[in-house]
Design a protein around this motif. Sequence first.
Motif, PDB file in Angstrom:
ATOM      1  N   VAL A   1       0.844  -1.193   0.000  1.00 36.02           N
ATOM      2  CA  VAL A   1       0.000   0.000   0.000  1.00 36.02           C
ATOM      3  C   VAL A   1       0.882   1.247   0.000  1.00 36.02           C
ATOM      4  O   VAL A   1       0.495   2.291  -0.510  1.00 36.02           O
ATOM      5  N   LYS A   2       2.094   1.117   0.506  1.00 39.14           N
ATOM      6  CA  LYS A   2       3.001   2.251   0.613  1.00 39.14           C
ATOM      7  C   LYS A   2       3.313   2.862  -0.763  1.00 39.14           C
ATOM      8  O   LYS A   2       3.507   4.057  -0.877  1.00 39.14           O
ATOM      9  N   ASN A   3       3.347   2.028  -1.817  1.00 36.73           N
ATOM     10  CA  ASN A   3       3.662   2.527  -3.155  1.00 36.73           C
ATOM     11  C   ASN A   3       2.581   3.444  -3.705  1.00 36.73           C
ATOM     12  O   ASN A   3       2.839   4.253  -4.587  1.00 36.73           O
ATOM     13  N   GLU A   4       1.368   3.325  -3.215  1.00 39.81           N
ATOM     14  CA  GLU A   4       0.267   4.119  -3.736  1.00 39.81           C
ATOM     15  C   GLU A   4      -0.054   5.343  -2.882  1.00 39.81           C
ATOM     16  O   GLU A   4      -0.944   6.105  -3.226  1.00 39.81           O
ATOM     17  N   LEU A   5       0.655   5.534  -1.787  1.00 37.58           N
ATOM     18  CA  LEU A   5       0.421   6.675  -0.911  1.00 37.58           C
ATOM     19  C   LEU A   5       1.168   7.907  -1.404  1.00 37.58           C
ATOM     20  O   LEU A   5       2.147   7.818  -2.130  1.00 37.58           O
ATOM     21  N   MET A   6       0.708   9.042  -1.006  1.00 38.97           N
ATOM     22  CA  MET A   6       1.386  10.292  -1.326  1.00 38.97           C
ATOM     23  C   MET A   6       2.606  10.419  -0.416  1.00 38.97           C
ATOM     24  O   MET A   6       2.687   9.758   0.618  1.00 38.97           O
ATOM     25  N   PRO A   7       3.577  11.266  -0.782  1.00 39.79           N
ATOM     26  CA  PRO A   7       4.756  11.428   0.076  1.00 39.79           C
ATOM     27  C   PRO A   7       4.354  11.882   1.471  1.00 39.79           C
ATOM     28  O   PRO A   7       3.475  12.713   1.634  1.00 39.79           O
ATOM     29  N   SER A   8       5.019  11.314   2.462  1.00 40.78           N
ATOM     30  CA  SER A   8       4.652  11.609   3.839  1.00 40.78           C
ATOM     31  C   SER A   8       5.359  12.848   4.376  1.00 40.78           C
ATOM     32  O   SER A   8       4.928  13.426   5.364  1.00 40.78           O
ATOM     33  N   HIS A   9       6.420  13.271   3.738  1.00 41.09           N
ATOM     34  CA  HIS A   9       7.186  14.412   4.222  1.00 41.09           C
ATOM     35  C   HIS A   9       7.454  15.367   3.060  1.00 41.09           C
ATOM     36  O   HIS A   9       7.679  14.926   1.944  1.00 41.09           O
ATOM     37  N   PRO A  10       7.448  16.667   3.316  1.00 43.09           N
ATOM     38  CA  PRO A  10       7.663  17.627   2.223  1.00 43.09           C
ATOM     39  C   PRO A  10       9.021  17.487   1.529  1.00 43.09           C
ATOM     40  O   PRO A  10       9.159  17.804   0.363  1.00 43.09           O
ATOM     41  N   LEU A  11      10.027  17.009   2.232  1.00 45.84           N
ATOM     42  CA  LEU A  11      11.357  16.880   1.640  1.00 45.84           C
ATOM     43  C   LEU A  11      11.529  15.589   0.840  1.00 45.84           C
ATOM     44  O   LEU A  11      12.552  15.419   0.180  1.00 45.84           O
ATOM     45  N   GLU A  12      10.551  14.698   0.888  1.00 49.67           N
ATOM     46  CA  GLU A  12      10.689  13.420   0.196  1.00 49.67           C
ATOM     47  C   GLU A  12      10.797  13.609  -1.316  1.00 49.67           C
ATOM     48  O   GLU A  12      11.630  12.980  -1.969  1.00 49.67           O
ATOM     49  N   LEU A  13       9.993  14.482  -1.878  1.00 55.72           N
ATOM     50  CA  LEU A  13      10.072  14.746  -3.315  1.00 55.72           C
ATOM     51  C   LEU A  13      11.393  15.410  -3.683  1.00 55.72           C
ATOM     52  O   LEU A  13      11.969  15.134  -4.736  1.00 55.72           O
ATOM     53  N   SER A  14      11.879  16.282  -2.809  1.00 53.46           N
ATOM     54  CA  SER A  14      13.166  16.926  -3.053  1.00 53.46           C
ATOM     55  C   SER A  14      14.301  15.905  -3.054  1.00 53.46           C
ATOM     56  O   SER A  14      15.216  15.984  -3.870  1.00 53.46           O
ATOM     57  N   GLU A  15      14.240  14.938  -2.149  1.00 58.91           N
ATOM     58  CA  GLU A  15      15.268  13.902  -2.091  1.00 58.91           C
ATOM     59  C   GLU A  15      15.217  12.983  -3.306  1.00 58.91           C
ATOM     60  O   GLU A  15      16.247  12.532  -3.792  1.00 58.91           O
ATOM     61  N   LYS A  16      14.008  12.713  -3.810  1.00 64.93           N
ATOM     62  CA  LYS A  16      13.896  11.863  -4.991  1.00 64.93           C
ATOM     63  C   LYS A  16      14.483  12.543  -6.222  1.00 64.93           C
ATOM     64  O   LYS A  16      15.011  11.885  -7.105  1.00 64.93           O
ATOM     65  N   ASN A  17      14.379  13.869  -6.292  1.00 69.35           N
ATOM     66  CA  ASN A  17      14.876  14.630  -7.439  1.00 69.35           C
ATOM     67  C   ASN A  17      16.233  15.267  -7.167  1.00 69.35           C
ATOM     68  O   ASN A  17      16.639  16.179  -7.877  1.00 69.35           O
ATOM     69  N   PHE A  18      16.945  14.788  -6.160  1.00 73.36           N
ATOM     70  CA  PHE A  18      18.205  15.410  -5.766  1.00 73.36           C
ATOM     71  C   PHE A  18      19.233  15.381  -6.891  1.00 73.36           C
ATOM     72  O   PHE A  18      19.841  16.403  -7.217  1.00 73.36           O
ATOM     73  N   GLN A  19      19.425  14.208  -7.509  1.00 79.70           N
ATOM     74  CA  GLN A  19      20.441  14.084  -8.551  1.00 79.70           C
ATOM     75  C   GLN A  19      20.110  14.956  -9.761  1.00 79.70           C
ATOM     76  O   GLN A  19      20.981  15.593 -10.338  1.00 79.70           O
ATOM     77  N   LEU A  20      18.834  15.007 -10.121  1.00 78.50           N
ATOM     78  CA  LEU A  20      18.397  15.847 -11.238  1.00 78.50           C
ATOM     79  C   LEU A  20      18.658  17.325 -10.948  1.00 78.50           C
ATOM     80  O   LEU A  20      19.183  18.062 -11.800  1.00 78.50           O
ATOM     81  N   ASN A  21      18.321  17.760  -9.739  1.00 79.16           N
ATOM     82  CA  ASN A  21      18.553  19.160  -9.351  1.00 79.16           C
ATOM     83  C   ASN A  21      20.043  19.478  -9.278  1.00 79.16           C
ATOM     84  O   ASN A  21      20.477  20.566  -9.664  1.00 79.16           O
ATOM     85  N   GLN A  22      20.832  18.523  -8.790  1.00 79.37           N
ATOM     86  CA  GLN A  22      22.270  18.745  -8.699  1.00 79.37           C
ATOM     87  C   GLN A  22      22.891  18.830 -10.098  1.00 79.37           C
ATOM     88  O   GLN A  22      23.747  19.689 -10.352  1.00 79.37           O
ATOM     89  N   ASP A  23      22.465  17.982 -11.013  1.00 78.23           N
ATOM     90  CA  ASP A  23      22.966  18.040 -12.384  1.00 78.23           C
ATOM     91  C   ASP A  23      22.600  19.364 -13.042  1.00 78.23           C
ATOM     92  O   ASP A  23      23.423  19.974 -13.726  1.00 78.23           O
ATOM     93  N   LYS A  24      21.374  19.822 -12.832  1.00 77.14           N
ATOM     94  CA  LYS A  24      20.940  21.098 -13.418  1.00 77.14           C
ATOM     95  C   LYS A  24      21.778  22.250 -12.882  1.00 77.14           C
ATOM     96  O   LYS A  24      22.203  23.129 -13.644  1.00 77.14           O
ATOM     97  N   THR A  25      22.042  22.257 -11.591  1.00 80.92           N
ATOM     98  CA  THR A  25      22.866  23.309 -10.992  1.00 80.92           C
ATOM     99  C   THR A  25      24.286  23.263 -11.533  1.00 80.92           C
ATOM    100  O   THR A  25      24.879  24.305 -11.851  1.00 80.92           O
ATOM    101  N   ASN A  26      24.838  22.049 -11.656  1.00 78.36           N
ATOM    102  CA  ASN A  26      26.197  21.909 -12.185  1.00 78.36           C
ATOM    103  C   ASN A  26      26.279  22.362 -13.638  1.00 78.36           C
ATOM    104  O   ASN A  26      27.250  23.005 -14.037  1.00 78.36           O
ATOM    105  N   PHE A  27      25.267  22.043 -14.440  1.00 77.98           N
ATOM    106  CA  PHE A  27      25.250  22.471 -15.837  1.00 77.98           C
ATOM    107  C   PHE A  27      25.146  23.990 -15.948  1.00 77.98           C
ATOM    108  O   PHE A  27      25.807  24.602 -16.797  1.00 77.98           O
ATOM    109  N   ASP A  28      24.313  24.609 -15.102  1.00 75.88           N
ATOM    110  CA  ASP A  28      24.186  26.065 -15.118  1.00 75.88           C
ATOM    111  C   ASP A  28      25.498  26.743 -14.733  1.00 75.88           C
ATOM    112  O   ASP A  28      25.921  27.723 -15.360  1.00 75.88           O
ATOM    113  N   THR A  29      26.158  26.209 -13.707  1.00 79.32           N
ATOM    114  CA  THR A  29      27.438  26.767 -13.279  1.00 79.32           C
ATOM    115  C   THR A  29      28.489  26.597 -14.363  1.00 79.32           C
ATOM    116  O   THR A  29      29.246  27.526 -14.665  1.00 79.32           O
ATOM    117  N   LEU A  30      28.528  25.415 -14.964  1.00 80.17           N
ATOM    118  CA  LEU A  30      29.486  25.151 -16.028  1.00 80.17           C
ATOM    119  C   LEU A  30      29.249  26.048 -17.237  1.00 80.17           C
ATOM    120  O   LEU A  30      30.196  26.525 -17.864  1.00 80.17           O
TER     121      LEU A  30
END
Length: 140
Positions: A37-66
């Motif tokens: 049932v856990k797979n169908e629930l919404m994120p329980s914490h506001p930072l959970e979505l940020s942690e899931k997209n961490f690598q994507l956000n880090q790559d975007k920041t690195n590309f912008d800096t570069l």
Amino acid sequence: NSRGASSLLKDTIPITEFSASGPFEGHDLLRRGFTSVKNELMPSHPLELSEKNFQLNQDKTNFDTLRNIQGIHAPLKLQMEFRAVKQVQRLPFLHSSNIALDTLRGNAECIGFEDILNDPSQSEVMGEPHMMMEYKLGLL
């Protein structure tokens, strides 16, 4: 689209096409994995979505800096290398470690959660090799 461990496998065949439907059908653990049932629930914490997209956000920041430091050619070249490295995979029913991608990102020497406790998306559920290869090659 079924959820669970089988939905995390890349290039898999939808299992609902091959299973018999009816009042006596049971849950096929080998093909679909455990129900959760856990797979169908919404994120329980506001930072959970940020942690899931961490690598994507880090790559975007690195590309912008570069881009700001070296110009547009540097992030474009790096993105092209990322795409080329992501295309190199093992057969669809085997796990690919993507060590070349980790090396390009500079994570080859870092020890993370997935190195010790394994990544949850890399479960040990393996599909049928012949069906998965035929599906990837477009024979099914």
